[in-house]
Design a protein around this motif. Structure first.
Motif, PDB file in Angstrom:
ATOM      1  N   PRO A 187      31.164  25.217  38.568  1.00 25.26           N
ATOM      2  CA  PRO A 187      31.098  25.416  39.880  1.00 25.26           C
ATOM      3  C   PRO A 187      29.824  25.924  40.375  1.00 25.26           C
ATOM      4  N   PRO A 188      29.280  25.239  41.779  1.00 23.11           N
ATOM      5  CA  PRO A 188      28.080  25.877  42.185  1.00 23.11           C
ATOM      6  C   PRO A 188      27.868  27.350  42.184  1.00 23.11           C
ATOM      7  N   GLY A 189      26.577  27.630  41.756  1.00 26.43           N
ATOM      8  CA  GLY A 189      26.279  29.090  41.573  1.00 26.43           C
ATOM      9  C   GLY A 189      26.516  29.445  40.093  1.00 26.43           C
ATOM     10  N   GLY A 190      27.085  28.467  39.252  1.00 24.38           N
ATOM     11  CA  GLY A 190      27.339  29.078  37.921  1.00 24.38           C
ATOM     12  C   GLY A 190      28.794  29.546  37.408  1.00 24.38           C
ATOM     13  N   GLN A 191      29.094  29.750  36.283  1.00 22.37           N
ATOM     14  CA  GLN A 191      30.098  30.425  35.950  1.00 22.37           C
ATOM     15  C   GLN A 191      30.337  31.178  34.914  1.00 22.37           C
ATOM     16  N   LEU A 192      30.770  32.471  34.715  1.00 23.53           N
ATOM     17  CA  LEU A 192      30.670  33.352  33.741  1.00 23.53           C
ATOM     18  C   LEU A 192      31.479  32.732  32.514  1.00 23.53           C
ATOM     19  N   LEU A 193      30.874  32.928  31.288  1.00 26.28           N
ATOM     20  CA  LEU A 193      31.576  31.935  30.220  1.00 26.28           C
ATOM     21  C   LEU A 193      32.649  33.000  29.575  1.00 26.28           C
ATOM     22  N   GLU A 194      33.655  32.869  29.007  1.00 25.65           N
ATOM     23  CA  GLU A 194      34.520  33.593  28.179  1.00 25.65           C
ATOM     24  C   GLU A 194      34.638  32.912  26.981  1.00 25.65           C
ATOM     25  N   SER A 195      34.910  33.691  25.780  1.00 28.80           N
ATOM     26  CA  SER A 195      35.176  33.245  24.578  1.00 28.80           C
ATOM     27  C   SER A 195      36.286  32.372  24.292  1.00 28.80           C
ATOM     28  N   GLY A 196      36.203  31.069  23.847  1.00 26.78           N
ATOM     29  CA  GLY A 196      37.050  29.940  23.982  1.00 26.78           C
ATOM     30  C   GLY A 196      36.718  29.054  24.837  1.00 26.78           C
ATOM     31  N   ASP A 197      36.032  29.133  25.909  1.00 23.40           N
ATOM     32  CA  ASP A 197      35.675  28.121  26.701  1.00 23.40           C
ATOM     33  C   ASP A 197      35.071  26.771  26.225  1.00 23.40           C
ATOM     34  N   ILE A 198      35.382  25.672  26.663  1.00 22.64           N
ATOM     35  CA  ILE A 198      34.716  24.439  26.146  1.00 22.64           C
ATOM     36  C   ILE A 198      33.642  23.814  27.111  1.00 22.64           C
ATOM     37  N   ILE A 199      32.291  23.812  26.491  1.00 19.97           N
ATOM     38  CA  ILE A 199      31.365  23.042  27.334  1.00 19.97           C
ATOM     39  C   ILE A 199      31.101  21.582  26.768  1.00 19.97           C
ATOM     40  N   GLU A 200      31.342  20.869  27.637  1.00 21.92           N
ATOM     41  CA  GLU A 200      30.851  19.524  27.114  1.00 21.92           C
ATOM     42  C   GLU A 200      29.512  18.933  27.759  1.00 21.92           C
ATOM     43  N   VAL A 201      28.488  18.534  26.893  1.00 26.69           N
ATOM     44  CA  VAL A 201      27.355  18.134  27.271  1.00 26.69           C
ATOM     45  C   VAL A 201      26.943  16.874  26.394  1.00 26.69           C
ATOM     46  N   ALA A 202      26.624  15.625  26.923  1.00 29.55           N
ATOM     47  CA  ALA A 202      26.245  14.296  26.298  1.00 29.55           C
ATOM     48  C   ALA A 202      27.191  14.112  25.512  1.00 29.55           C
ATOM     49  N   GLY A 203      28.311  14.221  25.501  1.00 31.86           N
ATOM     50  CA  GLY A 203      29.446  13.690  24.455  1.00 31.86           C
ATOM     51  C   GLY A 203      29.868  14.765  23.536  1.00 31.86           C
ATOM     52  N   THR A 204      29.057  15.943  23.381  1.00 29.75           N
ATOM     53  CA  THR A 204      29.277  16.554  22.547  1.00 29.75           C
ATOM     54  C   THR A 204      30.077  18.231  22.994  1.00 29.75           C
ATOM     55  N   LYS A 205      31.165  18.551  22.317  1.00 29.74           N
ATOM     56  CA  LYS A 205      32.167  19.672  23.166  1.00 29.74           C
ATOM     57  C   LYS A 205      31.625  20.957  22.236  1.00 29.74           C
ATOM     58  N   PHE A 206      31.194  21.837  22.906  1.00 25.50           N
ATOM     59  CA  PHE A 206      30.862  23.176  22.307  1.00 25.50           C
ATOM     60  C   PHE A 206      31.710  24.262  22.539  1.00 25.50           C
ATOM     61  N   GLN A 207      32.458  25.145  21.724  1.00 22.71           N
ATOM     62  CA  GLN A 207      33.285  26.131  21.985  1.00 22.71           C
ATOM     63  C   GLN A 207      32.422  27.327  22.123  1.00 22.71           C
ATOM     64  N   VAL A 208      32.683  28.245  22.921  1.00 20.64           N
ATOM     65  CA  VAL A 208      31.949  29.615  23.396  1.00 20.64           C
ATOM     66  C   VAL A 208      32.712  30.593  22.495  1.00 20.64           C
ATOM     67  N   VAL A 209      31.941  31.324  21.570  1.00 11.43           N
ATOM     68  CA  VAL A 209      32.443  32.461  20.911  1.00 11.43           C
ATOM     69  C   VAL A 209      31.441  33.607  21.000  1.00 11.43           C
ATOM     70  N   ILE A 210      32.211  34.545  21.815  1.00 13.32           N
ATOM     71  CA  ILE A 210      31.608  35.601  22.305  1.00 13.32           C
ATOM     72  C   ILE A 210      32.165  37.027  21.598  1.00 13.32           C
TER      73      ILE A 210
END
Length: 210
Positions: A187-210
């Motif tokens: 979303p414009p303005g950014g998004q607060l991350l939660e544990s378990g979220d998946i970020i995909e960048v350049a074909g790689t998926k990252f799981q957020v662990v907080i």
């Protein structure tokens, strides 16, 4: 016999004494250790096999994988103090015999730490991080220890994660090939991350662990 100290999103939620034989870990209620508040955990995610004083963790072809600090594992013999990361949970293995059993005829060695100090070390070692679950960097870990963490996106805009008082906020451009969060544009303005979220960048998926 060892035990697991269970943390969810960095907060202790209980502990489980291990027993001889197999103990399954997963989201289903039929598992011996149930992590049912975490959608990133598979129904039957992993199993701990205990023979004598040795316990081994095995991943059961889970969707999001089983990790140690060294990376993704399929099978690993546990050592005192190691943390198993499954989704948003960390399961810290404790072999209390290592802490409590005295060496006959000797005082404490210089390398032996009291139980309290080991506990504190385990607590402060837990940090927010990204775990690559898919793509060319699969298994890679990115600690979120800086005020700004940059995830490169060749030919496009990078993903930027800012650490603030309220948590970790992801910023990225919108458009084809740009970073995505949970398979949606950021979303414009950014998004607060939660544990378990998946970020995909350049074909790689990252799981957020907080």
């Amino acid at each position: 016999m060892g035990k697991l100290v269970i943390k969810f999103q960095g907060k202790p939620v209980g502990d489980v004494n291990l027993r001889l034989g197999d103990m399954t870990i997963g989201r289903h209620s039929t598992c011996d250790i149930v992590l049912n508040n975490d959608k990133s955990v598979s129904g039957t995610h992993a199993v701990i096999k205990t023979v004598g004083r040795k316990s081994t963790i095995e991943d059961l072809d889970s969707t999001n994988g089983t990790f140690l600090i060294s990376g993704r594992i399929t099978r690993h013999e546990l050592r005192h103090g190691e943390g198993i990361i499954i989704g948003s949970h960390e399961l810290i293995y404790r072999d209390d015999l290592v802490l409590d059993a005295p060496v006959f005829g000797k005082g404490p060695s210089a390398s032996a730490a009291p139980a309290d100090s080991r506990d504190k070390t385990m607590v402060i070692s837990v940090q927010a991080q990204l775990v690559a679950t898919d793509g060319k960097d699969k298994g890679k870990r990115v600690p979120l220890v800086k005020e700004e963490t940059l995830l490169d996106n060749p030919g496009k805009s990078p993903a930027r994660i800012y650490r603030g008082p309220d948590g970790y906020v992801l910023h990225a451009q919108i458009g084809p090939g740009e970073p995505r969060l949970n398979d949606k544009p950021v979303p414009p303005g950014g998004q607060l991350l939660e544990s378990g979220d998946i970020i995909e960048v350049a074909g790689t998926k990252f799981q957020v662990v907080i």
